[in-house]
Design an enzyme around this catalytic site. Structure first.
Site, PDB file in Angstrom:
ATOM      1  N   THR A 260       0.787  -1.128  -0.018  1.00 16.08           N
ATOM      2  CA  THR A 260      -0.016  -0.282  -0.016  1.00 16.08           C
ATOM      3  C   THR A 260       0.887   1.304   0.113  1.00 16.08           C
ATOM      4  O   THR A 260       2.010   1.490   0.608  1.00 16.08           O
ATOM      5  CB  THR A 260      -0.954   0.083   1.146  1.00 16.08           C
ATOM      6  OG1 THR A 260      -1.752  -1.084   0.973  1.00 16.08           O
ATOM      7  CG2 THR A 260      -1.751   1.248   1.260  1.00 16.08           C
ATOM      8  N   PHE A 262       1.184   5.390   0.713  1.00 16.63           N
ATOM      9  CA  PHE A 262       0.670   6.362   1.525  1.00 16.63           C
ATOM     10  C   PHE A 262       1.186   7.743   1.364  1.00 16.63           C
ATOM     11  O   PHE A 262       2.393   7.683   0.808  1.00 16.63           O
ATOM     12  CB  PHE A 262       0.900   5.917   3.020  1.00 16.63           C
ATOM     13  CG  PHE A 262       0.114   4.715   3.596  1.00 16.63           C
ATOM     14  CD1 PHE A 262      -1.044   4.723   4.181  1.00 16.63           C
ATOM     15  CD2 PHE A 262       1.036   3.422   3.370  1.00 16.63           C
ATOM     16  CE1 PHE A 262      -1.567   3.337   4.560  1.00 16.63           C
ATOM     17  CE2 PHE A 262       0.308   2.304   3.729  1.00 16.63           C
ATOM     18  CZ  PHE A 262      -0.788   2.289   4.418  1.00 16.63           C
TER      19      PHE A 262
END
Length: 360
Positions: A260, A262
């Site tokens: 992921t 960010f």
């Protein structure tokens, strides 16, 4: 004392001597960092934290690394050193999508180190507001997952926000099945909707027929599992420790490279590092070939586009804006020239920031 026992004592003595030198150097580094902070204050520089400087330090550390420690471990050590030194003068407050125990908090600590104050908030728009109001120095929000794609709420917030992107964090995400009892007694599995999707194949194979319930965050899922033996949660190590849950199955994500990304948001312009990204928000004029006209200058001048996403503009129906990431910094001469052409071609143009690429 045997020969091996003498050898072990000798090696431990060497480690102790090295530890003493390392500690002395750490103290010396911290004192110099304080001098840097004092110098900045005298010059009226209110930003003690500079993303480009931290990225430079980390990249140099990785270039020097010859093992046996892996790059990730070396980067972690230097991040914590910088975090602790910065906290001597100006501890940072970092807002993140909470509650405590989420992967977003893990990303915030990976980027800023442990010597910061973290502020958990219930929604992405709250993170933006806390930073815009000055109640937090920076915020950390998820923007995309390698399996499930973009986080639309984050992209939409940039349409109206004055905040800039100051950095990025790439976090390898490992999901675990958590609970207080055996899986045979489970009635439901709870997690954030993206985590449920990232573990779909594993759940189909190992927990068929069990209800899957989407909740606001993985940490909230862990809290629910801690309160109910019939509820299992999908979350990470931090949530397991925070809520006292047993890890019933490890690394249940369908793709082992599940990552992921960010974004670090704040009111700060970063300087070029030589390894940067620039994020843009664009919409084309209402005519045939509008998108091609927007992107053509990038190709003509050899600017690499690493991502493009479209979202409804919310200004009128069937009107879209494009979120684009390119390699390079807005102050690079070639990039600056291309952006000037893009601005002239676009019906709407907004530079969301130039920032260092994620390091380790």
């Amino acid at each position: 004392m045997t020969k091996e026992e003498r050898r072990l004592r000798e090696l431990r003595g060497k480690i102790d001597a090295l530890d003493e030198k390392i500690q002395a150097l750490l103290s010396r580094r911290a004192r110099i960092a304080q001098e840097v902070a004092h110098s900045k204050a005298r010059n009226g520089d209110k930003y003690f934290y500079r993303p480009e400087r931290e990225a430079e330090v980390l990249r140099r550390a990785l270039e020097r690394n010859r093992g046996p420690l892996p790059d990730e471990s070396v980067a972690r050590v230097f991040r914590e050193i910088m975090s602790a030194c910065l906290a001597l003068e100006s501890p940072l407050k970092i807002a993140f999508l909470g509650p405590a125990g989420t992967f977003t908090q893990e990303a915030a600590l990976k980027h800023f180190g442990q010597a910061v104050e973290t502020l958990p908030l219930g929604a992405i728009d709250e993170v933006f507001r806390e930073v815009e109001s000055g109640n937090a120095h920076f915020g950390v929000v998820p923007v995309e997952n390698s399996t499930e794609g973009v986080v639309n709420h984050t992209l939409d917030m940039f349409l109206a926000s004055s905040l800039k992107i100051c950095g990025e964090v790439a976090l390898r995400v490992h999901h675990h099945l958590l609970g207080t009892g055996a899986t045979s007694a489970a009635r439901r599995v709870v997690s954030h909707q993206q985590s449920l999707a990232q573990c779909r194949e594993w759940l189909d194979a190992h927990l068929p027929g069990i209800d899957r319930v989407s909740v606001a965050s993985n940490a909230e899922a862990a809290r629910l599992a801690a309160a109910d033996s019939g509820t299992l949660a999908i979350a990470g190590d931090s949530a397991a420790g925070l809520y006292g849950l047993t890890i019933l199955a490890t690394n249940i994500e369908d793709r082992p490279d599940n990552t992921t990304r960010f974004l670090v948001i704040g009111d700060l312009d970063t300087q070029p590092t030589g390894a940067d990204k620039t994020s843009l928000l664009l919409s084309g004029k209402n005519r045939p070939g509008a998108l091609h006209r927007l992107l053509a200058p990038l190709a003509r001048h050899g600017i690499n586009m690493t991502r493009i996403e479209s979202r409804p503009s919310r200004r009128s129906i069937w009107e879209y804006v494009f979120f684009i990431d390119i390699e390079g910094h807005v102050r690079d001469r070639k990039v600056a020239g291309v952006l000037k052409r893009l601005e002239g071609e676009a019906a709407f143009y907004k530079c969301l920031g130039s920032y260092p690429k994620a390091v380790a």
